[in-house]
Design a protein around this motif. Structure first.
Motif, PDB file in Angstrom:
ATOM      1  N   THR A  55       0.829  -1.214   0.000  1.00 54.14           N
ATOM      2  CA  THR A  55       0.000   0.000   0.000  1.00 54.14           C
ATOM      3  C   THR A  55       0.856   1.253   0.000  1.00 54.14           C
ATOM      4  N   HIS A  56       2.069   1.146   0.517  1.00 47.53           N
ATOM      5  CA  HIS A  56       3.045   2.242   0.477  1.00 47.53           C
ATOM      6  C   HIS A  56       4.389   1.706   0.951  1.00 47.53           C
ATOM      7  N   GLY A  57       5.427   2.562   0.862  1.00 46.97           N
ATOM      8  CA  GLY A  57       6.779   2.050   1.016  1.00 46.97           C
ATOM      9  C   GLY A  57       7.402   2.173   2.387  1.00 46.97           C
ATOM     10  N   HIS A  58       6.632   2.308   3.451  1.00 51.48           N
ATOM     11  CA  HIS A  58       7.224   2.290   4.792  1.00 51.48           C
ATOM     12  C   HIS A  58       7.653   0.872   5.152  1.00 51.48           C
ATOM     13  N   PHE A  59       8.816   0.792   5.846  1.00 55.34           N
ATOM     14  CA  PHE A  59       9.423  -0.530   6.079  1.00 55.34           C
ATOM     15  C   PHE A  59       8.526  -1.466   6.875  1.00 55.34           C
ATOM     16  N   ASP A  60       7.670  -0.899   7.732  1.00 57.25           N
ATOM     17  CA  ASP A  60       6.827  -1.785   8.550  1.00 57.25           C
ATOM     18  C   ASP A  60       5.719  -2.431   7.723  1.00 57.25           C
ATOM     19  N   HIS A  61       5.657  -2.094   6.442  1.00 54.93           N
ATOM     20  CA  HIS A  61       4.709  -2.753   5.532  1.00 54.93           C
ATOM     21  C   HIS A  61       5.417  -3.685   4.545  1.00 54.93           C
ATOM     22  N   PHE A  62       6.757  -3.641   4.506  1.00 52.61           N
ATOM     23  CA  PHE A  62       7.448  -4.526   3.547  1.00 52.61           C
ATOM     24  C   PHE A  62       8.548  -5.399   4.173  1.00 52.61           C
ATOM     25  N   GLY A 131      -0.744  11.522   0.876  1.00 59.66           N
ATOM     26  CA  GLY A 131      -1.028  12.281   2.096  1.00 59.66           C
ATOM     27  C   GLY A 131      -0.249  11.721   3.280  1.00 59.66           C
ATOM     28  N   HIS A 132      -0.429  10.443   3.577  1.00 63.47           N
ATOM     29  CA  HIS A 132       0.440   9.797   4.578  1.00 63.47           C
ATOM     30  C   HIS A 132       1.851   9.726   4.001  1.00 63.47           C
ATOM     31  N   THR A 133       1.943   9.268   2.771  1.00 56.88           N
ATOM     32  CA  THR A 133       3.155   9.351   1.941  1.00 56.88           C
ATOM     33  C   THR A 133       2.688   9.660   0.527  1.00 56.88           C
ATOM     34  N   GLY A 150      -4.059   0.577   3.888  1.00 55.01           N
ATOM     35  CA  GLY A 150      -2.723   0.896   4.408  1.00 55.01           C
ATOM     36  C   GLY A 150      -2.816   1.840   5.589  1.00 55.01           C
ATOM     37  N   ASP A 151      -2.041   2.926   5.535  1.00 52.17           N
ATOM     38  CA  ASP A 151      -2.037   3.889   6.643  1.00 52.17           C
ATOM     39  C   ASP A 151      -2.757   5.181   6.265  1.00 52.17           C
ATOM     40  N   THR A 152      -3.615   5.143   5.249  1.00 53.58           N
ATOM     41  CA  THR A 152      -4.337   6.355   4.860  1.00 53.58           C
ATOM     42  C   THR A 152      -5.428   6.685   5.860  1.00 53.58           C
TER      43      THR A 152
HETATM   44 ZN   LIG Z   1       3.097   4.141   6.870  1.00 53.26          ZN
END
Ligand SMILES: [Zn+2]
Length: 206
Positions: A55-62, A131-133, A150-152
């Motif tokens: 959903t986006h590229g923050h490390f806690d998601h990949f 917005g979040h990223t 994701g984190d939206t």
């Molecule tokens: Zn995030």
């Protein structure tokens, strides 16, 4: 069919499986940590995971991507703005949380792209929600009225716009124009909260 598998690295995150009930083929969304555990679950359930989606590229998601790729040899896809996050630990925030993490060889999708399976009718539409990223996307299963956000947006709140490339004004615009315009009974599956529905979150943003 959606299946939530909470995983824990530095942070706890909700990883999701979107599975076509007819074929047992599907997507793995945001394998944030504990990749080996996710691989075991995939084999136990007999799922054929064709693609990893972020959903986006923050490390806690990949953080679990490498272990899953090693086991299954499948592609990982992210919005076209997401490449910078996968390459740069200071952007994906791993640098400040215990050690640099990167992902190589990702493929990219764009706003409004339909993400499909080789076997199965299940498809997810990529809805760009910066917005979040600036690479944040909602992955929307119209047939199942389920959105992986994701984190939206979370149950009872919105994502944090204070990280690099975040923008609160844009985040509110994305939520109002691209998330809350989905049907009222759409299930919202977020990275860090219980599930909720569009109807329940709408009053907060009027
Ligand atoms: Zn995030």
């Amino acid at each position: 069919m959606t299946f939530c598998a909470p995983v824990k690295g530095v942070f706890a995150v909700n990883c999701y499986f979107a599975i076509d009930a007819e074929t047992n083929h599907g997507f793995l969304i945001d394998p944030g940590a504990e990749g080996e555990k996710l691989v075991r679950l995939i084999f136990e359930r007999g799922w054929v995971i064709e693609k990893i989606l972020l959903t986006h590229g923050h490390f806690d998601h990949f953080g679990g991507v490498e272990a899953v790729r090693d086991a299954l040899d499948i592609p990982v896809l992210i919005h076209e703005e997401g490449g910078a996050y996968l390459e740069r630990p200071e952007l994906n925030l791993s640098r400040f949380c215990g050690g640099d993490l990167t992902v190589e060889g990702a493929q990219y999708f764009r706003d409004d792209d339909l993400l499909t399976l080789r076997e199965g009718d299940l498809q997810l539409k990529a809805i760009h929600t910066p917005g979040h990223t600036n690479d944040s996307c909602v992955l929307y299963d119209e047939a199942e009225k389920t959105a992986y956000v994701g984190d939206t947006i979370f149950k009872g709140g919105m994502g944090n716009p204070d990280y690099p490339t975040g923008n609160e004004r844009l985040l509110l615009k994305s939520i109002r124009e691209r998330v809350l315009t989905l049907p009222d009974d759409t299930l919202l599956c977020s990275g860090h909260s219980d599930v909720t529905r569009v109807r329940a979150e709408k009053p907060r943003y009027l």
